[in-house]
Motif scaffolding. Structure first.
Motif, PDB file in Angstrom:
ATOM      1  N   SER A 314       0.832  -1.206   0.000  1.00  0.00           N
ATOM      2  CA  SER A 314       0.000   0.000   0.000  1.00  0.00           C
ATOM      3  C   SER A 314       0.867   1.258   0.000  1.00  0.00           C
ATOM      4  O   SER A 314       0.556   2.246  -0.677  1.00  0.00           O
ATOM      5  N   ILE A 315       1.972   1.226   0.768  1.00  0.00           N
ATOM      6  CA  ILE A 315       2.861   2.386   0.819  1.00  0.00           C
ATOM      7  C   ILE A 315       3.534   2.610  -0.527  1.00  0.00           C
ATOM      8  O   ILE A 315       3.554   3.727  -1.063  1.00  0.00           O
ATOM      9  N   LEU A 316       4.096   1.529  -1.109  1.00  0.00           N
ATOM     10  CA  LEU A 316       4.776   1.654  -2.396  1.00  0.00           C
ATOM     11  C   LEU A 316       3.803   2.102  -3.487  1.00  0.00           C
ATOM     12  O   LEU A 316       4.111   2.988  -4.296  1.00  0.00           O
ATOM     13  N   GLY A 317       2.618   1.495  -3.509  1.00  0.00           N
ATOM     14  CA  GLY A 317       1.618   1.866  -4.506  1.00  0.00           C
ATOM     15  C   GLY A 317       1.183   3.312  -4.362  1.00  0.00           C
ATOM     16  O   GLY A 317       1.011   4.027  -5.359  1.00  0.00           O
ATOM     17  N   ALA A 318       1.016   3.745  -3.099  1.00  0.00           N
ATOM     18  CA  ALA A 318       0.597   5.127  -2.868  1.00  0.00           C
ATOM     19  C   ALA A 318       1.661   6.116  -3.331  1.00  0.00           C
ATOM     20  O   ALA A 318       1.347   7.165  -3.907  1.00  0.00           O
ATOM     21  N   ILE A 319       2.938   5.785  -3.095  1.00  0.00           N
ATOM     22  CA  ILE A 319       4.032   6.659  -3.545  1.00  0.00           C
ATOM     23  C   ILE A 319       4.029   6.774  -5.067  1.00  0.00           C
ATOM     24  O   ILE A 319       4.176   7.867  -5.640  1.00  0.00           O
ATOM     25  N   ILE A 320       3.841   5.635  -5.751  1.00  0.00           N
ATOM     26  CA  ILE A 320       3.804   5.644  -7.219  1.00  0.00           C
ATOM     27  C   ILE A 320       2.612   6.455  -7.718  1.00  0.00           C
ATOM     28  O   ILE A 320       2.716   7.248  -8.660  1.00  0.00           O
ATOM     29  N   ILE A 321       1.451   6.259  -7.059  1.00  0.00           N
ATOM     30  CA  ILE A 321       0.246   6.989  -7.466  1.00  0.00           C
ATOM     31  C   ILE A 321       0.437   8.494  -7.295  1.00  0.00           C
ATOM     32  O   ILE A 321       0.075   9.287  -8.173  1.00  0.00           O
ATOM     33  N   VAL A 322       1.024   8.903  -6.166  1.00  0.00           N
ATOM     34  CA  VAL A 322       1.240  10.330  -5.924  1.00  0.00           C
ATOM     35  C   VAL A 322       2.208  10.905  -6.957  1.00  0.00           C
ATOM     36  O   VAL A 322       2.035  12.028  -7.448  1.00  0.00           O
ATOM     37  N   THR A 323       3.243  10.128  -7.308  1.00  0.00           N
ATOM     38  CA  THR A 323       4.179  10.574  -8.342  1.00  0.00           C
ATOM     39  C   THR A 323       3.462  10.819  -9.666  1.00  0.00           C
ATOM     40  O   THR A 323       3.640  11.858 -10.315  1.00  0.00           O
ATOM     41  N   GLY A 324       2.648   9.851 -10.060  1.00  0.00           N
ATOM     42  CA  GLY A 324       1.882  10.018 -11.297  1.00  0.00           C
ATOM     43  C   GLY A 324       0.890  11.158 -11.204  1.00  0.00           C
ATOM     44  O   GLY A 324       0.699  11.922 -12.163  1.00  0.00           O
ATOM     45  N   LEU A 325       0.268  11.295 -10.015  1.00  0.00           N
ATOM     46  CA  LEU A 325      -0.721  12.350  -9.814  1.00  0.00           C
ATOM     47  C   LEU A 325      -0.122  13.726 -10.051  1.00  0.00           C
ATOM     48  O   LEU A 325      -0.672  14.544 -10.796  1.00  0.00           O
ATOM     49  N   TYR A 326       1.032  14.001  -9.451  1.00  0.00           N
ATOM     50  CA  TYR A 326       1.605  15.327  -9.574  1.00  0.00           C
ATOM     51  C   TYR A 326       2.296  15.542 -10.916  1.00  0.00           C
ATOM     52  O   TYR A 326       2.529  16.684 -11.313  1.00  0.00           O
ATOM     53  N   THR A 327       2.585  14.467 -11.629  1.00  0.00           N
ATOM     54  CA  THR A 327       3.007  14.621 -13.019  1.00  0.00           C
ATOM     55  C   THR A 327       1.846  15.150 -13.852  1.00  0.00           C
ATOM     56  O   THR A 327       2.008  16.040 -14.694  1.00  0.00           O
ATOM     57  N   VAL A 328       0.654  14.588 -13.604  1.00  0.00           N
ATOM     58  CA  VAL A 328      -0.548  15.083 -14.288  1.00  0.00           C
ATOM     59  C   VAL A 328      -0.824  16.535 -13.911  1.00  0.00           C
ATOM     60  O   VAL A 328      -1.121  17.379 -14.771  1.00  0.00           O
ATOM     61  N   VAL A 329      -0.714  16.857 -12.625  1.00  0.00           N
ATOM     62  CA  VAL A 329      -0.989  18.222 -12.167  1.00  0.00           C
ATOM     63  C   VAL A 329       0.018  19.206 -12.763  1.00  0.00           C
ATOM     64  O   VAL A 329      -0.342  20.335 -13.140  1.00  0.00           O
ATOM     65  N   TRP A 330       1.286  18.795 -12.871  1.00  0.00           N
ATOM     66  CA  TRP A 330       2.291  19.657 -13.489  1.00  0.00           C
ATOM     67  C   TRP A 330       1.919  19.965 -14.940  1.00  0.00           C
ATOM     68  O   TRP A 330       1.984  21.116 -15.385  1.00  0.00           O
ATOM     69  N   GLY A 331       1.537  18.925 -15.671  1.00  0.00           N
ATOM     70  CA  GLY A 331       1.107  19.139 -17.051  1.00  0.00           C
ATOM     71  C   GLY A 331      -0.104  20.040 -17.129  1.00  0.00           C
ATOM     72  O   GLY A 331      -0.209  20.902 -18.012  1.00  0.00           O
ATOM     73  N   LYS A 332      -1.029  19.876 -16.188  1.00  0.00           N
ATOM     74  CA  LYS A 332      -2.226  20.722 -16.150  1.00  0.00           C
ATOM     75  C   LYS A 332      -1.869  22.173 -15.848  1.00  0.00           C
ATOM     76  O   LYS A 332      -2.450  23.106 -16.411  1.00  0.00           O
ATOM     77  N   SER A 333      -0.886  22.389 -14.953  1.00  0.00           N
ATOM     78  CA  SER A 333      -0.475  23.756 -14.626  1.00  0.00           C
ATOM     79  C   SER A 333       0.149  24.440 -15.827  1.00  0.00           C
ATOM     80  O   SER A 333      -0.004  25.649 -16.023  1.00  0.00           O
ATOM     81  N   LYS A 334       0.866  23.681 -16.658  1.00  0.00           N
ATOM     82  CA  LYS A 334       1.435  24.252 -17.872  1.00  0.00           C
ATOM     83  C   LYS A 334       0.346  24.618 -18.867  1.00  0.00           C
ATOM     84  O   LYS A 334       0.501  25.539 -19.665  1.00  0.00           O
ATOM     85  N   ASP A 335      -0.766  23.862 -18.838  1.00  0.00           N
ATOM     86  CA  ASP A 335      -1.920  24.249 -19.667  1.00  0.00           C
ATOM     87  C   ASP A 335      -2.392  25.644 -19.311  1.00  0.00           C
ATOM     88  O   ASP A 335      -2.784  26.428 -20.173  1.00  0.00           O
ATOM     89  N   GLY A 336      -2.369  25.953 -18.001  1.00  0.00           N
ATOM     90  CA  GLY A 336      -2.864  27.241 -17.534  1.00  0.00           C
ATOM     91  C   GLY A 336      -2.082  28.408 -18.101  1.00  0.00           C
ATOM     92  O   GLY A 336      -2.620  29.491 -18.305  1.00  0.00           O
ATOM     93  N   GLU A 337      -0.785  28.192 -18.374  1.00  0.00           N
ATOM     94  CA  GLU A 337       0.036  29.270 -18.895  1.00  0.00           C
ATOM     95  C   GLU A 337      -0.308  29.600 -20.343  1.00  0.00           C
ATOM     96  O   GLU A 337       0.021  30.661 -20.839  1.00  0.00           O
ATOM     97  N   ASN A 338      -0.952  28.643 -21.047  1.00  0.00           N
ATOM     98  CA  ASN A 338      -1.236  28.842 -22.463  1.00  0.00           C
ATOM     99  C   ASN A 338      -2.706  28.701 -22.800  1.00  0.00           C
ATOM    100  O   ASN A 338      -3.072  28.610 -23.962  1.00  0.00           O
TER     101      ASN A 338
END
Length: 387
Positions: A314-338
């Motif tokens: 559960s810990i390892l899976g959660a860490i991987i999920i959070v990593t993927g989550l904030y990769t998506v959020v980073w991409g979304k934040s770049k959308d905001g600039e354009n």
């Protein structure tokens, strides 16, 4: 601009922080709901009846505010909007909550809250399907959202397929540790995970449909009251079908009343309204990006109150999920600039994430006339300022 006082700058900074503070506060509310509901379900209350009572409380609490505060700005109810509200009541109050409660009973509160971290990825996929998100693999921001979604799914698979040893963060007595370990081994983790995945898909669909509905019915409190009311009716019908014993509906001054009241007021009434306000300004991906905080809070409370043991998987899976989550959020934040440039060039519809409500209102004025614009501006009096 050079004459702006420090007080005005501070005020503007606080307004900018309001959506963040609102979403962080909601995560504490959700964490408390997970723990209280788990205690209630362990004492034998039906998840169907709990969901019904939850929306009875939410309707009683929210409806008076909606009737009074939005009596002058509430749009006229139409058949298409009503049908959307019926669908919203079925997606979240019925499907999402009952799937989640069942999945949580077959796993743990900590595991369930960690699995909810897949919500932003599922929301992003649905937003792509309904053309609310633009994807261009030649651009780094779109590539980041795709990769982040894939990483999130991998993390969920790790949580499902690999349990690993128990990680005991808070030392407890041997008897409790052994009993919990035996209980966890007997859980139907795969079935529970499938139910949790169904819950997340329903919840993501709720956010997408809520985003569309708010454009036709821009009154957050009234929409919240309607969703709670329809959810109450639909949940009651499902409960009467699934639970034939009428004595199961009895409720007293115990954990059942606490769970129904707490989840109804905080997680149905307040949460629907706050999410609706933030969604109109920042989009559903922003709203769902705060779920990892809820996982951390729930894990701490679950270990202390419910004596839950957290598995390494559960810990390892959660860490991987959070990593993927904030990769998506980073991409979304770049959308905001354009976002403004892309919309003007391509004429595509996109969920707003920059909070530029004025430009959206002005565009609506050009298309639909001044009536809708004035209604929206008047409605902002009852929205969270600065969100």
């Amino acid at each position: 601009m050079g004459g702006r006082s420090p007080f005005a700058a501070l005020f503007n900074g606080l307004n900018t922080m309001k959506p963040y503070l609102a979403m962080v506060s909601l995560q504490f509310g959700y964490a408390g709901m997970y723990i209280v509901s788990m205690v209630c379900l362990k004492h034998g209350m039906s998840n169907f009846i709990l969901a019904t009572y939850r929306h009875v409380v939410a309707t009683i609490v929210i409806a008076p505010f909606a009737i009074v505060l939005e009596r002058k700005i509430r749009p006229k109810m139409t058949l298409p909007v009503f049908l959307r509200i019926v669908a919203l009541g079925f997606l979240e109050p019925v499907l999402d909550q009952n799937f989640y409660y069942l999945g949580m009973k077959l796993t743990t509160a900590t595991y369930s809250s960690a699995f909810v971290n897949m919500l932003p990825a599922v929301t992003f996929i649905l937003a792509m399907i309904f053309r609310l998100e633009k994807v261009n693999v030649k651009k780094i921001r779109s590539f980041a959202k795709i990769i982040g979604t894939a990483i999130t799914v991998i993390g969920a698979m790790v949580m499902t397929l690999y349990k690993g040893p128990i990680i005991d963060f808070i030392k407890s007595g041997g008897a409790v540790h052994q009993g919990t370990a035996t209980e966890s081994a007997d859980k139907h983790w795969v079935t529970g995970t499938i139910l949790l995945l169904g819950s997340i898909c329903s919840w993501a669909g709720f956010f997408i449909l809520q985003s569309f509905t708010l454009k036709k019915y821009p009154a957050e409190l009234s929409l919240t009251a309607w969703i709670c009311f329809m959810g109450m009716i639909e949940d009651a019908i499902v409960s009467l079908i699934m639970v034939r014993d009428l004595s199961a509906w009895k409720i007293g001054w115990d954990s059942r009343l606490l769970a129904a009241s707490y989840s109804g007021i905080v997680n149905s009434g307040i949460a629907y309204y706050v999410q609706g306000v933030v969604i109109r300004q920042r989009g559903p991906v922003f709203v769902t990006s705060f779920s990892p905080l809820c996982m951390i809070i729930t894990a701490i409370l679950g270990a202390i109150i419910l004596a839950e043991k957290i598995h390494l998987g559960s810990i390892l899976g959660a860490i991987i999920i959070v990593t993927g989550l904030y990769t998506v959020v980073w991409g979304k934040s770049k959308d905001g600039e354009n976002s403004e440039t892309d919309v003007k060039c391509n004429g595509l519809q996109e969920l707003p994430i920059t909070g530029n409500a004025k430009s959206i209102t002005d565009d609506d004025d050009d298309i639909n006339g001044p009536t809708k614009t004035s209604s929206l501006k008047e409605h902002k009096k009852y929205s969270l300022p600065g969100v």
